[in-house]
Design an enzyme around this catalytic site. Structure first.
Site, PDB file in Angstrom:
ATOM      1  N   PRO A  23       0.686  -1.282   0.129  1.00  0.00           N
ATOM      2  CA  PRO A  23      -0.060  -0.192   0.181  1.00  0.00           C
ATOM      3  C   PRO A  23       0.826   1.279  -0.209  1.00  0.00           C
ATOM      4  O   PRO A  23       1.756   1.366   0.791  1.00  0.00           O
ATOM      5  CB  PRO A  23      -0.803  -0.210   1.352  1.00  0.00           C
ATOM      6  CG  PRO A  23       0.061  -1.059   2.137  1.00  0.00           C
ATOM      7  CD  PRO A  23       0.727  -2.268   1.350  1.00  0.00           C
ATOM      8  N   LEU A  24       0.580   2.157  -0.968  1.00  0.00           N
ATOM      9  CA  LEU A  24       1.553   3.114  -1.106  1.00  0.00           C
ATOM     10  C   LEU A  24       0.512   4.600  -1.314  1.00  0.00           C
ATOM     11  O   LEU A  24      -0.176   4.921  -2.290  1.00  0.00           O
ATOM     12  CB  LEU A  24       2.400   3.151  -2.506  1.00  0.00           C
ATOM     13  CG  LEU A  24       3.363   2.242  -2.583  1.00  0.00           C
ATOM     14  CD1 LEU A  24       3.559   1.772  -4.046  1.00  0.00           C
ATOM     15  CD2 LEU A  24       4.576   2.278  -1.878  1.00  0.00           C
ATOM     16  N   THR A  25       0.462   5.568  -0.351  1.00  0.00           N
ATOM     17  CA  THR A  25      -0.100   6.720  -0.313  1.00  0.00           C
ATOM     18  C   THR A  25       0.317   7.544  -1.623  1.00  0.00           C
ATOM     19  O   THR A  25       1.786   7.831  -1.434  1.00  0.00           O
ATOM     20  CB  THR A  25       0.237   7.546   1.125  1.00  0.00           C
ATOM     21  OG1 THR A  25      -0.454   6.725   2.153  1.00  0.00           O
ATOM     22  CG2 THR A  25      -0.540   8.943   0.925  1.00  0.00           C
ATOM     23  N   HIS A 174      -5.003  -1.445   8.505  1.00  0.00           N
ATOM     24  CA  HIS A 174      -3.643  -0.948   8.917  1.00  0.00           C
ATOM     25  C   HIS A 174      -3.505  -0.631  10.273  1.00  0.00           C
ATOM     26  O   HIS A 174      -3.983   0.235  10.826  1.00  0.00           O
ATOM     27  CB  HIS A 174      -3.740   0.482   8.190  1.00  0.00           C
ATOM     28  CG  HIS A 174      -2.488   1.240   7.794  1.00  0.00           C
ATOM     29  ND1 HIS A 174      -1.228   0.739   8.329  1.00  0.00           N
ATOM     30  CD2 HIS A 174      -2.001   2.275   7.018  1.00  0.00           C
ATOM     31  CE1 HIS A 174      -0.142   1.433   8.042  1.00  0.00           C
ATOM     32  NE2 HIS A 174      -0.615   2.372   7.061  1.00  0.00           N
ATOM     33  N   ASN A 177       3.004   1.711  11.275  1.00  0.00           N
ATOM     34  CA  ASN A 177       3.607   3.059  10.837  1.00  0.00           C
ATOM     35  C   ASN A 177       3.292   4.271  11.645  1.00  0.00           C
ATOM     36  O   ASN A 177       2.800   5.366  11.187  1.00  0.00           O
ATOM     37  CB  ASN A 177       3.254   3.404   9.311  1.00  0.00           C
ATOM     38  CG  ASN A 177       4.255   2.579   8.408  1.00  0.00           C
ATOM     39  OD1 ASN A 177       5.090   1.836   9.085  1.00  0.00           O
ATOM     40  ND2 ASN A 177       3.755   2.191   7.188  1.00  0.00           N
ATOM     41  N   TYR A 179      -0.085   4.970  12.802  1.00  0.00           N
ATOM     42  CA  TYR A 179      -1.465   5.495  12.804  1.00  0.00           C
ATOM     43  C   TYR A 179      -2.408   4.837  13.831  1.00  0.00           C
ATOM     44  O   TYR A 179      -1.910   4.193  14.980  1.00  0.00           O
ATOM     45  CB  TYR A 179      -1.856   5.140  11.375  1.00  0.00           C
ATOM     46  CG  TYR A 179      -1.228   6.022  10.310  1.00  0.00           C
ATOM     47  CD1 TYR A 179      -1.159   7.271  10.196  1.00  0.00           C
ATOM     48  CD2 TYR A 179      -0.339   5.378   9.481  1.00  0.00           C
ATOM     49  CE1 TYR A 179      -0.239   8.029   9.357  1.00  0.00           C
ATOM     50  CE2 TYR A 179       0.557   5.860   8.468  1.00  0.00           C
ATOM     51  CZ  TYR A 179       0.774   7.223   8.616  1.00  0.00           C
ATOM     52  OH  TYR A 179       1.277   7.971   7.583  1.00  0.00           O
ATOM     53  N   ASN A 234       6.518   8.667  12.367  1.00  0.00           N
ATOM     54  CA  ASN A 234       5.529   9.145  13.236  1.00  0.00           C
ATOM     55  C   ASN A 234       5.911   9.212  14.533  1.00  0.00           C
ATOM     56  O   ASN A 234       4.915   9.014  15.475  1.00  0.00           O
ATOM     57  CB  ASN A 234       3.886   8.577  13.044  1.00  0.00           C
ATOM     58  CG  ASN A 234       3.502   9.314  11.794  1.00  0.00           C
ATOM     59  OD1 ASN A 234       3.933  10.390  11.162  1.00  0.00           O
ATOM     60  ND2 ASN A 234       2.826   8.666  10.832  1.00  0.00           N
ATOM     61  N   THR A 314       8.418   1.034  -3.098  1.00  0.00           N
ATOM     62  CA  THR A 314       9.182   1.928  -4.031  1.00  0.00           C
ATOM     63  C   THR A 314       9.144   1.250  -5.202  1.00  0.00           C
ATOM     64  O   THR A 314       8.876   1.985  -6.489  1.00  0.00           O
ATOM     65  CB  THR A 314      10.455   2.548  -3.563  1.00  0.00           C
ATOM     66  OG1 THR A 314      10.205   2.824  -2.348  1.00  0.00           O
ATOM     67  CG2 THR A 314      10.844   3.663  -4.534  1.00  0.00           C
TER      68      THR A 314
END
Length: 357
Positions: A23-25, A174, A177, A179, A234, A314
């Site tokens: 998953p890539l924002t 999710h 990371n 969140y 974060n 990436t």
């Protein structure tokens, strides 16, 4: 590359290879967080992945962290995502949606003044976010009351139902990371008392309640969970990430999930350690590993039984035909980070396929 190209049974879904798109924002949603036709083209280009895990997607209105990320709480968003899933399925692909709440990573300037929320009143430090008024420091979040948490769980359940309406093949929770769910899991952020704080069991309560809720919609065999016990992104940390990884591996084994998607290290490179091994020792299910793997390293690790599939991030930004390039031993396109979060097709749908390079 015999192991990467062996089929994999993922719950009730058969993957033709073990190369997943992480998953890539990418911040390409349209107004009101509605997925765009450009997003449909982007994901369809990458349909040869064993599994596409679509980007972090808001389960609730008023909790945006990136301004132009997609949501899955409105009818317009469901329709927007349906054009994505139809485009991927038309190319023979499989796609899960990552359900997400940003928690303290959200900002009032992005959300009409709505305060961000979290497990404890601890702000993200030494970083900033982008708002309509420019760069801004993160703010101290409001602490979620215990009696508010069923509403968070219900938002995930409704989002799971909307993802089903939109035609996805499954969902990923999710929990990584830094969140919201991760903010409850790790004691560097969760310093509350009561049923959702203190012990690992209590800190994992929100995640497990969300797993149970979304499984009533999909069946657990179409539900994945993403974890990052060691990541410092974060402003996250934990006093014992190895113990956390092992406990989660053991507990999630009983959930009959499609998979667990584990980030093996620190995406920021600041913290060192091995959380993959203790997780794998305890988890008796399909494990997808992520974080800077090469195809060769992933091939060897799958062959050695360290995990079952690999998620590339990436590399998938710049190489829509990544499995074909890996199979052929062809060179990879080089991604352009300056276009990662900018609107439009440049750096999104214009990377060449191998035959056109």
């Amino acid at each position: 590359m015999q192991h990467l190209f062996r089929p994999l049974q993922l719950g009730t879904l058969t993957l033709p290879n073990r190369i997943c798109m992480a998953p890539l924002t990418r911040c390409r949603a349209e107004r009101n967080h509605v997925p765009s036709s450009l997003m449909a083209e982007h994901y369809a280009q990458r349909a040869s992945a064993g599994l596409i895990i679509a980007e972090a997607t808001m389960v609730m209105e008023g909790h945006s962290a990136f301004q132009t990320e997609p949501g899955i709480y409105s009818p317009a968003q469901v329709e927007g995502w349906r054009q994505v899933t139809e485009a991927v399925h038309a190319k023979g692909g499989r796609i899960f949606l990552q359900l997400w709440h940003g928690g303290r990573a959200c900002h009032p300037l992005i959300n009409g003044g709505i305060e961000p929320v979290s497990a404890s009143a601890i702000a993200i430090t030494n970083d900033f976010t982008h708002t309509p008024e420019g760069k801004a420091n993160y703010v101290v979040p409001r602490v979620l009351r215990d009696d508010e948490l069923p509403g968070i769980v219900e938002a995930f359940r409704l989002a799971a139902a909307n993802a089903q309406k939109a035609g996805f093949d499954g969902i990923e929770i999710h929990s990584a990371n830094g969140y919201l769910i991760d903010q409850f899991l790790r004691d560097g952020c969760n310093q509350r008392t009561g049923p959702y704080g203190g012990s690992i069991e209590n800190r994992a309560r929100l995640l497990l309640e969300v797993v149970d809720a979304v499984s009533t919609v999909w069946g657990s065999e179409r539900v994945g969970v993403r974890l990052s016990p060691l990541s410092s992104f974060n402003s996250m940390g934990d006093s014992n990430p190895v113990a956390l990884a092992g406990w989660l591996g053991d507990r999630l084994s009983g959930c009959n999930l499609a998979y667990v998607h584990l980030i093996r290290g620190d995406v920021m490179g600041a913290l060192q350690g091995d959380v993959l091994t203790p997780f794998r020792q305890q988890y008796r299910g399909t494990l997808i590993a992520n974080l800077r793997y090469t195809a060769t390293e992933a091939e060897e690790a799958i062959g050695a039984g360290q995990f079952d599939a690999v998620a590339f991030g990436t590399a998938y930004i710049a190489n829509p035909d990544l499995p074909e390039r890996i199979r052929a031993g062809a060179p990879l396109n080089v991604p352009n980070p300056s276009t990662f979060y900018k609107p439009g097709p440049v750096g999104y749908t214009d990377y060449p396929f191998m035959d056109n390079a």
